[in-house]
Design a protein around this motif. Structure first.
Motif, short mmCIF file in Angstrom:
data_model
loop_
_atom_site.label_atom_id
_atom_site.label_comp_id
_atom_site.label_asym_id
_atom_site.label_seq_id
_atom_site.Cartn_x
_atom_site.Cartn_y
_atom_site.Cartn_z
N ALA A 117 68.94 -9.96 7.61
CA ALA A 117 67.44 -10.50 7.34
C ALA A 117 67.10 -11.73 7.84
N TYR A 120 66.68 -11.34 11.64
CA TYR A 120 65.69 -10.79 12.16
C TYR A 120 64.41 -11.67 12.34
N GLY A 121 63.82 -11.38 13.81
CA GLY A 121 62.78 -12.43 14.14
C GLY A 121 63.31 -13.78 14.51
N GLY A 313 61.72 0.19 2.53
CA GLY A 313 60.85 -0.81 3.20
C GLY A 313 61.70 -1.70 4.42
N PHE A 314 62.93 -1.89 3.86
CA PHE A 314 63.67 -2.76 5.03
C PHE A 314 64.72 -1.98 5.68
N GLU A 316 64.15 0.31 8.12
CA GLU A 316 64.07 0.58 9.55
C GLU A 316 64.91 -0.79 10.09
N MET A 317 64.85 -1.92 9.59
CA MET A 317 65.61 -3.23 10.12
C MET A 317 67.04 -3.19 9.70
#
Lengths: 348, 274
Positions: A117, A120-121, A313-314, A316-317
């Motif tokens: 987390a 990511y990004g 929700g998460f 996919e990541m």
């Protein structure tokens, strides 16, 4: 001491250490770096805190109140300060090297999820600055009535840790995963031996026994479909009337990562600080934007959001649900809301 | 990637209407000033130290170097203080964040830009991008609606676009409120009827308040535009811009990383879209 996350999956080294000699090993680790251990706090509550005395170290406990994430994602931290004359100043406190002992598989999975987390990004420099200086000595455990790790496939861990101890009768079976774990072992290498055939048999027996001890099962097959199909279910409405929206479940969650960023000013010194602190998606103004529009004001929508986000929700990541089945939310909830029950109601 | 902003100076404030102004900033660091690149539709996090941080879409064009412009409504704590700042004040800026419009895919085709109110802020960047390389697009239509004539942001610029004959720029207001006005009075959806471009090869960029989206999207669908070619810019609370703080999550997407530009197709498949 150097530290590297070497991918040694499939070629881990197994050793053993006598239980009576664990103290010597932990003392040696504590001489080398900051050592965090689980300790008993209340009647049946445990916390992670700085090592002081081996007799205080909890070796058989189910879960700590707060997961170990706070050592690299603290509940509140100052990102930088600003003054008119000197401009920006990023806090550059050098983090001391920390080893956290006694981390259970579910919490190690939680750390794995947070690591992804916070990458990511783009890598979060404040998280990784601390996280890169934390090593883990994992410890096996036995489930209580809240443990859901078997259902969430987090009852074993092959990742994240540097050393993992499986509790047997007289010894710990020791898995060494990283070069850093090996560095720690070599601080007291005379304490460690190769496992005997009898110990391997005992390890297998223990694993079987533990596996049969889980009383709580949550069926997560096709849960993503079900949660999508039951998006408008009255179950959300019903539980949102019981929920106090206190955020306790979020504060104790090993994978909740949300944070709030805000400024505060010390008027006497003319310094302003930018702070980030843990936040909770169940708060009413969590999705409020300037101008007054709130994208998730409704109680049921806020309640549902947490479930949807944990389970799908998460995904996919992360490639998996971000619930690790640690049981903290169900144990902590003052309204007695149990995730397993909510999911069962959705499935019915 | 860092939550620490770069220092920047507010060099110019341009009054647009009682609630909106255009702010021009230059980065104090020369390398950052020259090297700051972005795509239309991206946003920055603007810091006013001691007050806080807010996500603001970039209003200047990506080909204009050395400065960035943000069109900001006085709406919350940070933006209210921003409106009261004097020129030469120091602020912090970090970014750019978000995906921006997929301009490479838009090149070579027709472009339909539809803005409502402050929705012009990110779209002005796309307009400037398209006009900078006018020949790279076929037909271009720009439709902009506001509440009243005095609420038409960048009015001079927009009226100059109306005068250009290489693009079609249509303006409308809900009502003139007695102010002088010689363009359309009525809804943006009325003006969509006037668009004469083949649907094929047309990319549509829409930005405006939630209710505006509802009307415009319905109209676009009834006119036959593809959901995969309608680009929306979503507004959400953002505190990090880096896909971590969680506030901007819609369904399983981070608006700040996976958006803020979503095709209508992607957006309708997200729960809680409006």
């Amino acid at each position: 001491m150097t530290y590297s996350h070497l991918p040694v999956k499939g070629k881990m080294i197994f050793l053993t250490i006598e239980k009576s000699r664990l103290k010597e090993f932990l003392e040696a680790v504590s001489d080398e770096c900051r050592l965090i251990v689980p300790e008993k706090k209340g009647k049946s509550t445990y916390i992670f805190r700085e090592y002081t005395d081996f007799s205080k170290v909890a070796l058989e406990f189910v879960r700590t109140i707060i997961p170990p994430k706070r050592f690299f994602f603290p509940p509140s931290e100052t990102l930088f300060s600003y003054t008119k004359t000197e401009g920006l100043s990023v806090s550059s406190e050098s983090e001391s090297f920390t080893v956290i002992f006694g981390v259970h598989p579910c919490d190690l999975h939680g750390i794995n999820i947070l690591d992804k987390a916070f990458s990511y990004g783009g890598r979060d420099s404040f998280y990784w600055r601390k996280r890169e200086k934390v090593g883990f000595i994992g410890l096996s455990c036995l489930p209580d009535k809240y443990c859901l790790c078997k259902s969430m496939h987090t009852d074993f861990i092959e990742d994240v840790y540097d050393i993992f101890l499986y509790t047997l009768d007289d010894v710990y079976m020791v898995s060494v995963r990283t070069a850093f774990g090996d560095d720690l072992i070599r601080l007291k290498s005379d304490l460690f031996k190769s496992p005997t055939k009898r110990e391997v048999v005992e390890y297998k027996k223990r694993i079987m026994e533990r596996d049969s001890m889980f009383t709580r099962i949550m069926d997560i097959t096709n849960l993503a479909d079900l949660l999508t199909l039951e998006y408008k279910s009255e179950v959300w409405e019903e539980y949102s009337r019981r929920c106090l929206f206190c955020g306790s479940c979020i504060m104790v969650c090993p994978t909740c990562q949300c944070f709030d960023v805000y400024d505060t000013t010390d008027l006497t010194k003319g310094i302003s600080y930018r702070i980030r602190r843990w936040d909770a998606c169940m708060r009413k103004d969590y999705a409020l934007v300037a101008g007054g529009h709130n994208f998730r004001e409704d109680r049921a929508a806020r309640f549902r959001f947490r479930y949807l986000h944990k389970e799908i929700g998460f995904a996919e990541m992360q490639g998996r649900a971000t619930c690790t089945g640690c049981g903290r939310c169900s144990e902590t909830c003052p309204a007695g809301i149990d995730m397993v029950e909510v999911v069962r109601r959705i499935r019915e | 990637m860092s939550l620490v902003p770069e220092m920047a100076t507010l060099v110019e404030k341009r009054y647009l209407d009682p609630h909106h102004s255009l702010f021009r900033f230059i980065f104090d660091n020369e390398l950052k000033r020259e090297g700051f690149g972005f795509r239309p539709g991206q946003f920055v996090m603007l810091s006013i130290f001691g007050v806080g941080e807010a996500p603001i879409s970039i209003t200047s064009g990506p080909d204009e170097k050395g400065f960035i412009e943000l069109c900001v409504r006085k709406a919350g704590r940070v933006t209210t203080v921003l409106h009261n700042l004097e020129e030469n004040s120091k602020v912090g800026i970090r970014g750019p964040y978000g995906n921006g419009y997929p301009v490479e895919q838009m090149l070579g085709g027709n472009l339909l830009i539809i803005a409502g109110g402050l929705g012009i802020a990110p779209l002005r960047s796309l307009i400037r991008y398209a006009l900078w390389r006018r020949d790279a697009f076929k037909e271009i239509y720009i439709i902009y609606g506001a509440r009243s004539p005095e609420n038409i942001l960048f009015r001079g610029e927009m009226e100059n676009l109306v005068l250009r004959n290489d693009i079609n720029c249509l303006l409308t207001v809900d009502s003139t409120y007695g102010q002088p006005w010689n363009a359309h009075v009525g809804r943006v959806t009325d003006l969509l009827e006037r668009v004469r471009m083949p649907l094929k090869d047309t990319s549509v960029a829409v930005c405006g308040p939630p209710v505006f989206y509802r009307f415009v999207l319905n109209k676009l669908l009834s006119l036959g535009y593809s959901k995969g070619k309608i680009y929306m810019s979503l507004e959400r609370r953002m505190e990090c811009g880096m896909g971590k703080c969680g506030h901007c999550v819609v369904g399983h997407k981070y608006t700040c990383v996976d958006g803020p530009i979503f095709t209508y197709w992607d957006a309708i498949n997200l729960p809680e879209i409006f």
